[in-house]
Design an enzyme around this catalytic site. Sequence first.
Site, PDB file in Angstrom:
ATOM      1  N   LYS A   9      48.673  11.738  19.521  1.00 33.13           N
ATOM      2  CA  LYS A   9      48.753  11.996  18.084  1.00 33.13           C
ATOM      3  C   LYS A   9      49.152  10.706  17.343  1.00 33.13           C
ATOM      4  O   LYS A   9      49.557   9.711  17.969  1.00 33.13           O
ATOM      5  CB  LYS A   9      49.779  13.115  17.845  1.00 33.13           C
ATOM      6  CG  LYS A   9      49.403  14.465  18.502  1.00 33.13           C
ATOM      7  CD  LYS A   9      50.482  15.513  18.203  1.00 33.13           C
ATOM      8  CE  LYS A   9      50.189  16.849  18.865  1.00 33.13           C
ATOM      9  NZ  LYS A   9      51.220  17.862  18.535  1.00 33.13           N
ATOM     10  N   TYR A  49      43.286  23.432  15.183  1.00 36.06           N
ATOM     11  CA  TYR A  49      44.557  24.166  15.123  1.00 36.06           C
ATOM     12  C   TYR A  49      44.402  25.545  14.484  1.00 36.06           C
ATOM     13  O   TYR A  49      45.365  26.091  13.946  1.00 36.06           O
ATOM     14  CB  TYR A  49      45.597  23.339  14.370  1.00 36.06           C
ATOM     15  CG  TYR A  49      46.235  22.239  15.217  1.00 36.06           C
ATOM     16  CD1 TYR A  49      46.903  22.544  16.407  1.00 36.06           C
ATOM     17  CD2 TYR A  49      46.190  20.906  14.824  1.00 36.06           C
ATOM     18  CE1 TYR A  49      47.488  21.549  17.183  1.00 36.06           C
ATOM     19  CE2 TYR A  49      46.775  19.903  15.591  1.00 36.06           C
ATOM     20  CZ  TYR A  49      47.427  20.233  16.771  1.00 36.06           C
ATOM     21  OH  TYR A  49      48.018  19.241  17.534  1.00 36.06           O
ATOM     22  N   ASN A 116      55.496  15.196  18.455  1.00 38.57           N
ATOM     23  CA  ASN A 116      55.752  15.258  19.895  1.00 38.57           C
ATOM     24  C   ASN A 116      54.679  14.534  20.715  1.00 38.57           C
ATOM     25  O   ASN A 116      54.442  14.866  21.874  1.00 38.57           O
ATOM     26  CB  ASN A 116      55.910  16.711  20.330  1.00 38.57           C
ATOM     27  CG  ASN A 116      54.726  17.568  19.902  1.00 38.57           C
ATOM     28  OD1 ASN A 116      53.699  17.040  19.482  1.00 38.57           O
ATOM     29  ND2 ASN A 116      54.862  18.868  20.038  1.00 38.57           N
ATOM     30  N   HIS A 119      48.899  16.266  22.567  1.00 39.03           N
ATOM     31  CA  HIS A 119      48.362  17.622  22.651  1.00 39.03           C
ATOM     32  C   HIS A 119      47.678  17.757  23.996  1.00 39.03           C
ATOM     33  O   HIS A 119      47.050  16.803  24.477  1.00 39.03           O
ATOM     34  CB  HIS A 119      47.329  17.863  21.542  1.00 39.03           C
ATOM     35  CG  HIS A 119      46.480  19.087  21.777  1.00 39.03           C
ATOM     36  ND1 HIS A 119      46.906  20.348  21.412  1.00 39.03           N
ATOM     37  CD2 HIS A 119      45.279  19.247  22.392  1.00 39.03           C
ATOM     38  CE1 HIS A 119      45.977  21.230  21.782  1.00 39.03           C
ATOM     39  NE2 HIS A 119      44.977  20.592  22.374  1.00 39.03           N
ATOM     40  N   GLU A 130      37.851  22.884  22.753  1.00 36.55           N
ATOM     41  CA  GLU A 130      38.387  21.658  22.147  1.00 36.55           C
ATOM     42  C   GLU A 130      37.588  20.420  22.572  1.00 36.55           C
ATOM     43  O   GLU A 130      37.374  19.510  21.772  1.00 36.55           O
ATOM     44  CB  GLU A 130      39.863  21.512  22.531  1.00 36.55           C
ATOM     45  CG  GLU A 130      40.728  22.611  21.919  1.00 36.55           C
ATOM     46  CD  GLU A 130      42.171  22.623  22.419  1.00 36.55           C
ATOM     47  OE1 GLU A 130      42.541  21.754  23.242  1.00 36.55           O
ATOM     48  OE2 GLU A 130      42.922  23.518  21.984  1.00 36.55           O
TER      49      GLU A 130
HETATM   50  P1  IDP Z   1      51.849  22.692  21.957  1.00 41.94           P
HETATM   51  O1  IDP Z   1      51.365  21.402  21.313  1.00 41.94           O
HETATM   52  O2  IDP Z   1      53.002  22.459  22.879  1.00 41.94           O
HETATM   53  O3  IDP Z   1      50.715  23.488  22.590  1.00 41.94           O
HETATM   54  P2  IDP Z   1      51.774  24.628  19.773  1.00 41.94           P
HETATM   55  O4  IDP Z   1      52.669  25.815  19.707  1.00 41.94           O
HETATM   56  O5  IDP Z   1      50.330  24.850  20.106  1.00 41.94           O
HETATM   57  O6  IDP Z   1      52.449  23.573  20.770  1.00 41.94           O
HETATM   58  O7  IDP Z   1      51.901  23.896  18.342  1.00 41.94           O
HETATM   59  C1  IDP Z   1      50.991  22.898  17.960  1.00 41.94           C
HETATM   60  C2  IDP Z   1      51.779  21.746  17.344  1.00 41.94           C
HETATM   61  O8  IDP Z   1      52.365  22.173  16.110  1.00 41.94           O
HETATM   62  C3  IDP Z   1      52.960  21.252  18.181  1.00 41.94           C
HETATM   63  O9  IDP Z   1      52.582  20.349  19.186  1.00 41.94           O
HETATM   64  C4  IDP Z   1      53.851  20.620  17.134  1.00 41.94           C
HETATM   65  O10 IDP Z   1      53.375  19.323  16.761  1.00 41.94           O
HETATM   66  C5  IDP Z   1      53.660  21.579  15.954  1.00 41.94           C
HETATM   67  N1  IDP Z   1      54.660  22.661  15.961  1.00 41.94           N
HETATM   68  C6  IDP Z   1      54.657  23.761  16.745  1.00 41.94           C
HETATM   69  N2  IDP Z   1      55.694  24.574  16.483  1.00 41.94           N
HETATM   70  C7  IDP Z   1      56.364  23.993  15.468  1.00 41.94           C
HETATM   71  C8  IDP Z   1      57.549  24.366  14.724  1.00 41.94           C
HETATM   72  O11 IDP Z   1      58.170  25.415  14.969  1.00 41.94           O
HETATM   73  N3  IDP Z   1      57.950  23.498  13.762  1.00 41.94           N
HETATM   74  C9  IDP Z   1      57.298  22.351  13.484  1.00 41.94           C
HETATM   75  N4  IDP Z   1      56.183  21.957  14.151  1.00 41.94           N
HETATM   76  C10 IDP Z   1      55.708  22.757  15.138  1.00 41.94           C
HETATM   77 MG    MG Z   2      49.055  24.392  21.643  1.00 40.49          MG
END
Ligand code: IDP
Ligand code: MG
Length: 136
Positions: A9, A49, A116, A119, A130
């Site tokens: 990212k 997303y 983070n 992805h 994807e």
């Molecule tokens: P993942 O990337 O671990 O699969 P997902 O639940 O699919 O996590 O969420 C997609 C992305 O959205 C996350 O990687 C993060 O960048 C963001 N995200 C997910 N949950 C939250 C939240 O509760 N607060 C803020 N950002 C979030």
């Molecule tokens: Mg995810």
Amino acid sequence: MQSTLVLIKPDGVKRNLIGEILRRCEAKGYVIEDLKLFQPSRSLLEEHYAEHQGKPFFEPLIEFMLSGPTLACKLGGNRVIEGFRSIAGTTDPTTAAAGTIRGDLARDWGLNVQQNLVHGSDSEESAERELNLWFG
Ligand code: IDP
Ligand code: MG
């Protein structure tokens, strides 16, 4: 053999962590099958997303993903879908386990979206969908 979509990212690209993250993928034994560094469009990101549409972090997530280039990687290997998510660590970088990409290299910056670094597709269906979106 499986393939998965890995994204580095905008935070990972800006922090010059492309080499470190790809190194960890290769060191684990996975193979880089394709790479593309570019700024994805809003429509690509909204489709990518789609499962998070309507959640409070959706718009901040799209804005974050529009803040700079992303490196898209097609990563291959036996059980790579679960294997990459294992080396990536859990979503919240503050509590992601040490030894993982997120646990070692990311933290909570106090923003309304979790930056983070990476992805990884979460199932065979997601990986197929994807990879088509990003490389099709
Ligand atoms: P993942 O990337 O671990 O699969 P997902 O639940 O699919 O996590 O969420 C997609 C992305 O959205 C996350 O990687 C993060 O960048 C963001 N995200 C997910 N949950 C939250 C939240 O509760 N607060 C803020 N950002 C979030
Ligand atoms: Mg995810």
